[in-house]
Design a protein around this motif. Sequence first.
Motif, PDB file in Angstrom:
ATOM      1  N   ASN A 209     -38.534 -23.653 -17.576  1.00 57.59           N
ATOM      2  CA  ASN A 209     -39.359 -23.404 -18.710  1.00 57.59           C
ATOM      3  C   ASN A 209     -39.101 -21.936 -19.241  1.00 57.59           C
ATOM      4  O   ASN A 209     -38.388 -21.178 -18.810  1.00 57.59           O
ATOM      5  CB  ASN A 209     -41.077 -23.602 -18.461  1.00 57.59           C
TER       6      ASN A 209
ATOM      7  N   GLN B 237     -39.970 -20.374 -14.973  1.00 61.12           N
ATOM      8  CA  GLN B 237     -40.305 -21.072 -13.775  1.00 61.12           C
ATOM      9  C   GLN B 237     -39.838 -22.393 -13.813  1.00 61.12           C
ATOM     10  O   GLN B 237     -39.214 -23.177 -14.862  1.00 61.12           O
ATOM     11  CB  GLN B 237     -41.881 -21.392 -14.018  1.00 61.12           C
TER      12      GLN B 237
ATOM     13  N   LEU C 294     -39.737 -26.667 -12.273  1.00 60.15           N
ATOM     14  CA  LEU C 294     -40.773 -27.604 -12.004  1.00 60.15           C
ATOM     15  C   LEU C 294     -40.296 -28.243 -10.405  1.00 60.15           C
ATOM     16  O   LEU C 294     -39.291 -28.967 -10.266  1.00 60.15           O
ATOM     17  CB  LEU C 294     -41.002 -28.793 -12.973  1.00 60.15           C
TER      18      LEU C 294
ATOM     19  N   ARG D 173     -45.977 -28.918  -9.568  1.00 64.99           N
ATOM     20  CA  ARG D 173     -46.302 -27.366  -9.747  1.00 64.99           C
ATOM     21  C   ARG D 173     -44.908 -26.472 -10.303  1.00 64.99           C
ATOM     22  O   ARG D 173     -43.988 -26.916 -10.030  1.00 64.99           O
ATOM     23  CB  ARG D 173     -46.557 -27.036  -8.109  1.00 64.99           C
ATOM     24  N   TRP D 174     -45.441 -25.595 -11.067  1.00 68.70           N
ATOM     25  CA  TRP D 174     -44.585 -24.712 -11.714  1.00 68.70           C
ATOM     26  C   TRP D 174     -44.440 -23.541 -11.066  1.00 68.70           C
ATOM     27  O   TRP D 174     -45.414 -22.863 -10.555  1.00 68.70           O
ATOM     28  CB  TRP D 174     -44.911 -24.101 -13.390  1.00 68.70           C
TER      29      TRP D 174
END
Length: 228
Positions: free
Chosen positions: A65, A69, A71, A164-165
Amino acid sequence: MQVSGDDRATFSDEQSPRRLIDTSTVYEGRVWDVVSEQFSLTADGETITRDFIRHPGAVAVLVLNDDGQVLLIRQYRHPVRMALWEIPAGLLDEEGEDFVDAAARELAEEADLTARQWHVLVDLFLSPGSSSEALRVYLARGIGDVPEADRHTRTYEEAEIELRWVDLDDAVSAALEGRIHSPSAVAAVLAARVARENGFIDLRPAMTPWPEHPSRHSTWPRGAVLEN
């Protein structure tokens, strides 16, 4: 021994057809089969027998992103009896589907996400001594959400998926410290960390050919005998 700049173009794996004497299916599974093949390394060499998993191959996606970060998804894997932090991935089990389209489909199904920008991040044979499985990992950026009405209903192990990022550097640390074990996730975060150093400009386009995938091989047809 270091590889010089002039040698880098030839420093690569390559297809190496050998004399195939016989091939047979010894087990038919729900997703993949176990085959037994007899071959020789040279035209007049001794016969060697190897059993291995014939696998349709797979694609995986490292999503990055705008905040740097990646995923990760947590999913139970029964053969190892563990819940692993992985990246979205899936089998190439829809005939005629382009590799990158399969990756986009898996991203939507497992993470409810879309992406506008795709590149090839890394290609792998996950266990070449026992399986023909080839995996292509994509880097996906420009993230969007799949509309609620179009989202895939996840079942079985996928119904437990947790998203979770994680900061890319934290994911790299988790890989190097042995806290995550998925080969696709480990390879992807390490490759992305290296690729980030020059702004990802050296990554291959999403539609780059993938001749290493078994469906692209023109050799070793089942039941045929090939000569060197």
